[in-house]
Design an enzyme around this catalytic site. Sequence first.
Site, short mmCIF file in Angstrom:
data_model
loop_
_atom_site.label_atom_id
_atom_site.label_comp_id
_atom_site.label_asym_id
_atom_site.label_seq_id
_atom_site.Cartn_x
_atom_site.Cartn_y
_atom_site.Cartn_z
N ASN A 156 0.85 -1.18 0.00
CA ASN A 156 0.00 0.00 0.00
C ASN A 156 0.89 1.24 0.00
OD1 ASN A 156 -1.58 2.27 0.96
ND2 ASN A 156 -3.18 0.81 1.49
N ASP A 160 -0.13 4.50 -0.08
CA ASP A 160 -0.85 5.73 0.28
C ASP A 160 0.05 6.77 0.94
OD1 ASP A 160 -3.14 4.52 -0.66
OD2 ASP A 160 -4.03 4.18 1.31
N HIS A 161 0.93 6.31 1.84
CA HIS A 161 1.66 7.28 2.65
C HIS A 161 2.87 7.88 1.95
CE1 HIS A 161 -1.14 6.84 5.82
NE2 HIS A 161 -0.93 5.54 5.90
N ARG A 184 3.72 18.98 1.75
CA ARG A 184 4.35 20.20 1.28
C ARG A 184 3.81 20.68 -0.05
NH1 ARG A 184 9.33 21.51 3.75
NH2 ARG A 184 9.28 23.31 2.35
N HIS A 236 -5.67 3.62 -1.77
CA HIS A 236 -7.01 3.98 -1.32
C HIS A 236 -7.31 5.40 -1.78
CE1 HIS A 236 -10.00 4.22 2.34
NE2 HIS A 236 -10.57 4.57 1.19
N ARG A 283 -9.48 8.17 -1.27
CA ARG A 283 -10.46 8.62 -0.28
C ARG A 283 -11.28 9.80 -0.79
NH1 ARG A 283 -10.59 7.58 5.14
NH2 ARG A 283 -9.26 5.89 5.88
N ARG A 334 -6.95 12.81 0.85
CA ARG A 334 -5.91 13.17 1.82
C ARG A 334 -4.54 12.64 1.42
NH1 ARG A 334 -7.82 9.94 7.16
NH2 ARG A 334 -9.75 11.02 6.60
N HIS A 335 -4.50 11.60 0.61
CA HIS A 335 -3.20 11.12 0.13
C HIS A 335 -3.27 10.83 -1.37
CE1 HIS A 335 -5.31 7.41 1.26
NE2 HIS A 335 -5.08 7.61 2.55
N GLU A 364 -8.72 0.47 -3.27
CA GLU A 364 -9.66 0.52 -2.15
C GLU A 364 -10.56 1.73 -2.30
OE1 GLU A 364 -6.81 -1.55 1.24
OE2 GLU A 364 -7.10 0.62 1.27
N THR A 424 -7.49 6.40 10.03
CA THR A 424 -7.35 5.30 9.10
C THR A 424 -8.60 4.43 9.21
OG1 THR A 424 -5.92 3.46 8.40
CG2 THR A 424 -6.16 3.82 10.78
N THR A 425 -8.77 3.50 8.29
CA THR A 425 -9.96 2.66 8.31
C THR A 425 -10.06 1.91 9.63
OG1 THR A 425 -9.70 2.38 5.92
CG2 THR A 425 -11.23 0.89 7.05
N GLU A 485 -11.24 -9.47 2.26
CA GLU A 485 -10.00 -9.13 2.95
C GLU A 485 -10.32 -8.98 4.44
OE1 GLU A 485 -6.50 -5.73 3.25
OE2 GLU A 485 -7.58 -6.00 1.36
N HIS A 539 -4.26 -4.78 7.65
CA HIS A 539 -4.48 -3.64 8.53
C HIS A 539 -3.68 -3.78 9.83
CE1 HIS A 539 -6.51 0.18 9.29
NE2 HIS A 539 -6.47 -0.16 10.56
N GLY A 540 -2.75 -2.86 10.00
CA GLY A 540 -1.95 -2.81 11.23
C GLY A 540 -0.82 -3.82 11.28
N GLY A 543 0.90 -1.41 4.42
CA GLY A 543 1.31 -0.09 3.98
C GLY A 543 2.11 0.70 4.98
N HIS A 544 1.46 1.16 6.05
CA HIS A 544 2.06 2.13 6.96
C HIS A 544 3.40 1.67 7.52
CE1 HIS A 544 2.50 4.39 10.81
NE2 HIS A 544 2.11 5.38 10.04
#
Length: 242
Positions: free
Chosen positions: A6, A8-9, A17, A42, A44, A48-49, A69, A99-100, A150, A190-191, A212-213
Amino acid sequence: MKLGVNIDHIATVRNARGTSYPSPVLAAQLAEQAGADLITLHLREDRRHIRDDDVRLIRAVLQTRMNLEMALTDEMLAHALEVQPQDVCLVPERREEVTTEGGLDVKRYAKLTGQFIQKLSDAQIRTSIFIDPDFEQIKLAHELGAPVIEIHTGRYADAKNSTEQAQELLRIQKAATYATELGLIVNAGHGLHYHNVKPVAAIEAIEELNIGHALIGHALFVGLENAVREMKQLMLQARMGY
């Protein structure tokens, strides 16, 4: 055992920036080169990302698969039908969440979920539902025609002690087994991070993990390609029993 990265980040850092870098497109390519089996992102409602153009550009260059997603909204459905990702994962979404926070309530949104599955299927897009490890929700997802689920692993990842973690892992394992008995393909995520991924990756019924994160955070120190390789190695070790 497949790894969905993932990205996203990467976009979160870029947007902080208002620059054009770091590039989510380049991140997707580097992740693929390092062994990612698919790229997850994802889109959204508040952008946001990941942004609309990110999805289009990444779709054009991917050599593996795109797992998009998205929430159950007409806007997102139209975007998916335009971009034609290989996979769409239907997720719950609240603007105020960081986050979700959990799986989609398939029972509450059964009619709408079924309509989305049908429209995406008609467009040759495989649909997954991000879902809690709950038998009733899984059964309904199957009845609505979803070929993939999932499993949300957030409660396992956030467990406060080893006993609670073991209980949540068992829930995931039982849910994954039940889903495969129904004929569903089972993914999870997730997580998950480098210290908790192996017990989940060891579950034979799970075919794919989306991470992802933690992976992007680790990439700040070791580079994205190394971060992907390390995660994939842990997953494969778990599946091989060590």
